[in-house]
Design an enzyme around this catalytic site. Sequence first.
Site, PDB file in Angstrom:
ATOM      1  CE  LYS A  76      -3.978  -1.791   2.219  1.00  0.00           C
ATOM      2  NZ  LYS A  76      -5.025  -1.615   3.056  1.00  0.00           N
ATOM      3  CG  ASP A 113      -8.349  -0.192   3.147  1.00  0.00           C
ATOM      4  OD1 ASP A 113      -9.339  -0.938   2.680  1.00  0.00           O
ATOM      5  OD2 ASP A 113      -7.089   0.211   3.011  1.00  0.00           O
TER       6      ASP A 113
END
Length: 289
Positions: A76, A113
């Site tokens: 990420k 997210d």
Amino acid sequence: MSSSATPPPTRARRAAVLGSPIGHSLSPALHRAAYAALGLRGWTYGRYEVDEARLPAFLSGLGPEWAGLSLTMPLKRAVIPLLDEISDTAASVEAVNTVVFAAEGRRLGENTDIPGMVAALRERGVDRVDSAAVLGAGATASSALAALGQLCDGEVTAYVRTPARAAEMRAWGERLGVAVRTADWSGAHRALDAPLVIATTPAGATDSLAPAAPAAPGTLFDVLYDPWPTPLAAAWEDRGGRVVGGLDLLVHQAVLQVELMTGTAPAPVKDMREAGEAAIASRPGHVPS
């Protein structure tokens, strides 16, 4: 010409989830269910074991049929230098979980997210809270703080195990514009009295807190999804509290990914959740709740 003529073939489009380890990922089940429900013929979604060292070569080898990628750990942050642009949301927590391939091969980074957390909570009726508590201080905890920046009007207390983690959480709070107070993990049972508790810890970390669940609990958001329910989530529900689980988060962040990658909205939340539930239930050793 006959009205029953066969339609032209749909252009093949590809997407996938990358990470290491990746075998546990539910993303293929969720995205494939969305493609089926949306009638996206020719779309496929795969799963690839890719670590930080292999990521640059993997990206360079992708052809024009690729629409996007989902990223899990440890990619990420590693992907950010390899992108042409990242969104403000992704930049706020220095984490990209979605790559969309745009015109002329441009690589655009997004973070679903954070809005996925907000959507999961709002789906269960949590729009605003006066204060909140976060259990843990890892990467998911920083996303939780960013989500709370949209939901929490007051102070967030983060319960952590080390002074270094406490300093990190206070720094994230300052960066995200969230009032963060830190407390030692030994007092984590006090977190359970908050109107919203977000548990971002690994499996087993909150099990000892289950007996301390309050008689009239607020909302617990536990980011785990298997095994489910966790002892804390089970105790919370037994006392009448509202529980949001890790599958809710996975579904809502994937909904946004599907919409970004395919350009089709809204993505089918119900079909994707059912596919996730079925995938979890089929895993070896799964114990039905």
